[in-house]
Write an enzyme that holds these catalytic residues in place. Structure first.
Site: not given
Ligand code: DX5
Ligand code: ZN
Length: 218
Positions: A33, A68, A137
């Protein structure tokens, strides 16, 4: 289908990404990811195309790239060239989402759509059949290590119902605050892909942690 696990390299050591690649390659993880942040759509900047290209040389698994960024349409071909297999754009960043999804697919990638925590599932009603993956999300995007938003369970159920109703084959991915505390319940609610950053890379043995997320044995 058994669920998939996607470690987020956002929480890996950016000065030393090769061990993170080897770890993911040798683990039970299904995807990489990869979080791209532009400092405009979200209040943080992560990394971009050259870093993704560099990682791709060492990676043996599917690249799940989460954009993003504003105006993602401008960079679809570039992300394909950098190695993306799944390209996810934010619903909130795409005024012409149908066109964006078709453009991603035209490049031979799977098309994903991410929803911020406040964005309702029913907005996908007329597009869900075209989507390969919906990223829910479960934190506000921009940073790793935030707390999981509990309302996500209800959103998974609503999304699952929409997918079934519309006969869509979209996968449900959960991104943010995933850990041993919620993984089993997320999968029970209908999650197909679990993203985890800080939970994996902040653990003593990330490979075992990934295995736990895969087997749901903690
Ligand atoms: C947040 C990202 C996530 C992030 C998740 O904006 O899209 O992919 O890496 O991180 P954790 O698992 O630490 O919440
Ligand atoms: Zn992400």
């Amino acid at each position: 289908m058994t669920h998939l696990v996607a470690p987020s390299i956002l929480s890996a050591d950016f000065a030393n990404l090769l061990p993170a690649c080897e770890l993911i390659n040798n683990s039970k993880a299904d995807y990489y990811h990869i979080d791209v942040m532009d400092g405009v759509f979200v209040p943080n900047i992560s990394f971009g195309l050259p870093v993704i290209k560099a990682i791709k040389k060492h990676a043996t698994k599917t690249f799940d790239v989460h954009l993003m960024i504003v105006e993602p349409d401008k960079y679809i071909k570039d992300f394909k060239a950098a190695g993306a297999d799944i390209l996810t754009v934010h619903y909130e960043a795409c005024p012409h989402l149908h066109r964006t999804i078709q453009a991603i697919k035209a490049e031979g990638m799977k098309a994903g759509v991410a929803l911020n925590p406040h964005t309702p599932i029913n907005l996908l009603e007329d597009i869900i059949q075209d989507i390969d993956l919906v990223c829910l999300m479960s934190v506000n995007p921009g940073f790793g290590g935030q707390s999981f938003i509990e309302n996500t369970y209800d959103k998974i159920k609503a999304l699952k119902a929409l997918i079934t109703k519309k006969n869509s084959s979209a996968l449900i991915e959960i991104d943010g605050g995933v850990s041993d505390k919620n993984a089993a319940e997320l999968v029970a609610c209908g999650a197909d892909v679990l993203v985890a950053g800080s939970y994996v890379f902040g653990s003593k043995n990330p490979e075992t942690t990934i295995e736990g997320l895969k087997s749901l044995n903690f």
